[in-house]
Design an enzyme around this catalytic site. Structure first.
Site, PDB file in Angstrom:
ATOM      1  N   ARG A   1       0.861  -1.191   0.000  1.00 36.40           N
ATOM      2  CA  ARG A   1       0.000   0.000   0.000  1.00 36.40           C
ATOM      3  C   ARG A   1       0.897   1.241   0.000  1.00 36.40           C
ATOM      4  O   ARG A   1       1.103   1.897   1.016  1.00 36.40           O
ATOM      5  CB  ARG A   1      -0.927  -0.018   1.209  1.00 36.40           C
ATOM      6  CG  ARG A   1      -1.908   1.122   1.206  1.00 36.40           C
ATOM      7  CD  ARG A   1      -2.946   0.972   2.296  1.00 36.40           C
ATOM      8  NE  ARG A   1      -4.238   0.640   1.750  1.00 36.40           N
ATOM      9  CZ  ARG A   1      -5.366   0.660   2.455  1.00 36.40           C
ATOM     10  NH1 ARG A   1      -5.340   0.961   3.732  1.00 36.40           N
ATOM     11  NH2 ARG A   1      -6.513   0.352   1.891  1.00 36.40           N
TER      12      ARG A   1
ATOM     13  N   GLN B   1      -0.042   2.136  -6.206  1.00 40.40           N
ATOM     14  CA  GLN B   1      -1.473   2.419  -6.153  1.00 40.40           C
ATOM     15  C   GLN B   1      -2.222   1.928  -7.391  1.00 40.40           C
ATOM     16  O   GLN B   1      -3.326   1.392  -7.292  1.00 40.40           O
ATOM     17  CB  GLN B   1      -1.687   3.925  -5.986  1.00 40.40           C
ATOM     18  CG  GLN B   1      -3.114   4.298  -5.618  1.00 40.40           C
ATOM     19  CD  GLN B   1      -3.225   5.768  -5.228  1.00 40.40           C
ATOM     20  OE1 GLN B   1      -2.303   6.553  -5.463  1.00 40.40           O
ATOM     21  NE2 GLN B   1      -4.331   6.141  -4.635  1.00 40.40           N
TER      22      GLN B   1
ATOM     23  N   ASP C   1      -3.105  -1.768  -7.088  1.00 42.01           N
ATOM     24  CA  ASP C   1      -3.786  -2.193  -5.860  1.00 42.01           C
ATOM     25  C   ASP C   1      -5.169  -2.767  -6.157  1.00 42.01           C
ATOM     26  O   ASP C   1      -6.192  -2.083  -6.064  1.00 42.01           O
ATOM     27  CB  ASP C   1      -3.887  -1.004  -4.900  1.00 42.01           C
ATOM     28  CG  ASP C   1      -4.379  -1.406  -3.514  1.00 42.01           C
ATOM     29  OD1 ASP C   1      -4.735  -2.583  -3.332  1.00 42.01           O
ATOM     30  OD2 ASP C   1      -4.422  -0.538  -2.626  1.00 42.01           O
TER      31      ASP C   1
ATOM     32  N   SER D   1      -7.907  -2.806  -3.310  1.00 45.44           N
ATOM     33  CA  SER D   1      -8.647  -1.554  -3.151  1.00 45.44           C
ATOM     34  C   SER D   1      -9.680  -1.372  -4.253  1.00 45.44           C
ATOM     35  O   SER D   1     -10.817  -0.970  -3.994  1.00 45.44           O
ATOM     36  CB  SER D   1      -7.689  -0.367  -3.127  1.00 45.44           C
ATOM     37  OG  SER D   1      -6.915  -0.373  -1.938  1.00 45.44           O
TER      38      SER D   1
ATOM     39  N   TYR E   1      -3.471  -0.259   7.156  1.00 41.03           N
ATOM     40  CA  TYR E   1      -4.648  -1.089   7.397  1.00 41.03           C
ATOM     41  C   TYR E   1      -4.967  -1.143   8.886  1.00 41.03           C
ATOM     42  O   TYR E   1      -4.106  -0.902   9.738  1.00 41.03           O
ATOM     43  CB  TYR E   1      -4.424  -2.522   6.885  1.00 41.03           C
ATOM     44  CG  TYR E   1      -4.317  -2.635   5.393  1.00 41.03           C
ATOM     45  CD1 TYR E   1      -5.448  -2.662   4.588  1.00 41.03           C
ATOM     46  CD2 TYR E   1      -3.073  -2.716   4.767  1.00 41.03           C
ATOM     47  CE1 TYR E   1      -5.355  -2.783   3.220  1.00 41.03           C
ATOM     48  CE2 TYR E   1      -2.956  -2.826   3.389  1.00 41.03           C
ATOM     49  CZ  TYR E   1      -4.108  -2.862   2.624  1.00 41.03           C
ATOM     50  OH  TYR E   1      -4.006  -2.971   1.263  1.00 41.03           O
TER      51      TYR E   1
END
Length: 381
Positions: free
Chosen positions: A122, A127, A130, A133, A228
């Protein structure tokens, strides 16, 4: 370099690892792309759409898996799929390495290099890769729609000839990607939204979406690596349950999103809390497959308890396969492109993304947490 897109065989899985637009980009880079016949049907992408951008359709699964230098998937490979792979090839997808370490062991024994999309770091650099997500956002959105469909009242405030109807109260537990998307969707539908998370840092994000943050101060660190939520002590769990009980009782809809990779989901809503909820209230539990955030959740089922409907959906992203596949294809192709050098795989384990994501290589399991999960599994046998 041959990259193959497998046809998903997991029950209910309608997503596909690559969509035609992304295939076209890879083909332009000199990559040969093989696509299993019918791989995109569940996401409404036809074989013709793939051939139109330069992909080759392969109808024989054995041929596809044997020829490919790298297989791209969504769901973890089944044992029958692992047997079709050749040593030295690679597989990339959601491998669920902590939940199914036995599959990882089989991949290592086969000499397959595997990359798990759950393990993407993360970081800002990662990004665009990911996938957790991107798919969590789909789940949060769909969970709110499910709740709105199941609720026996309107979400928005309405002014009618019969008088003013008050908006529904929605309580979202967990303000990660899924929770934030649930908040945003509930707000767009006109509900009054409250949200809770054990991480105080998400308060501003919750408030920016127009929801009230239910703040609870705990006497321990609640943030794990990568931002997280961290699993908290039993004492803190009980304190949290007690402090959110009144908010749960007043809600028309509760959406729970708390999950801990490789472990049973924390219980946020006890049976006693459900007993105090209003008849007609709805709970949508996004952690159903991990045991549920609600004591009464049953994965894949709707349970009615004292007039409260508890919904335990499974694999919500697969229920929105078009956009879920588009986002996943972007995630996985960006990872693949990171590992390519002049059209060939080049595994640079000094790269933090490649190092973190690679689970098996050269016959070994590289990830310590997966090795620990496997040892724990064997100890129980």
């Amino acid at each position: 370099m041959k990259i193959a897109v497998a046809k998903e065989i997991e029950v209910g899985e309608r997503r596909v690892a690559l969509v035609p637009d992304v295939v076209a980009r890879l083909v332009k880079k000199g990559i040969e792309v093989l696509v299993a016949s019918g791989a995109g049907e569940g996401s409404f992408f036809s074989d013709d759409a793939y051939t139109a951008v330069g992909a080759k359709i392969v109808s024989d699964p054995n041929q596809l898996w044997a020829e490919a230098d790298a297989i791209l998937k969504v769901a973890p490979p089944k044992e029958s799929e692992v047997t079709m792979m050749r040593s030295g090839s690679a597989v990339v997808g959601f491998l669920n390495p902590l939940g199914q370490p036995e599959i990882v062991e089989k991949l290592a024994a086969k000499g397959v290099t595997s990359f798990s999309m759950e393990l993407i770091p993360r970081t800002s650099r990662a990004q665009s890769m990911d996938a957790l997500s991107s798919q969590a956002g789909v789940a949060g959105y769909k969970a709110t729609l499910i709740a709105a469909a199941a609720a026996p009242k309107f979400f928005p405030m309405l002014t009618t000839a019969a008088g003013t109807i008050r908006p529904a109260k929605v309580f979202v537990m967990g303000a990660g990607v899924a929770g934030l998307q649930a908040i945003a969707t509930a707000r767009r539908l006109g509900a009054v939204v409250e949200a809770f998370d054990i991480r105080p840092a998400v308060k501003e994000e919750v408030q920016s979406l127009g929801a009230r943050f239910v703040e609870i101060k705990l006497e321990e660190d609640t943030v794990a690596e990568g931002g997280y939520a961290k699993e908290i002590s039993e004492e803190s769990k009980k304190r949290t349950q007690a402090l959110v009980a009144d908010t749960v009782a007043a809600a028309d809809v509760v959406i729970t999103t708390a999950q801990v990779p490789g472990r049973k989901a924390p219980v946020l809503v006890t049976a006693d809390m459900v007993a105090k909820m209003k008849p007609g209230a709805v709970i949508v539990d996004l952690a159903a497959e991990q045991g549920g955030n609600c004591d009464l959740t049953q994965a894949g089922k709707d349970v009615v308890h004292n007039g409260v409907t508890i919904i335990g959906p499974i694999n919500l992203p697969a229920s929105m396969p078009v956009h879920a596949s588009q986002m996943y294809a972007k995630n996985i192709s960006t990872l693949i492109e990171l590992m390519l050098d002049k059209g060939e795989f080049k595994l640079n384990f000094e790269d933090d993304i490649i190092d973190a994501t690679c689970v098996t290589h050269a016959g070994e399991i590289r990830n310590q947490r997966v090795r620990d999960a496997l040892e724990s599994l064997k100890a129980k046998v």
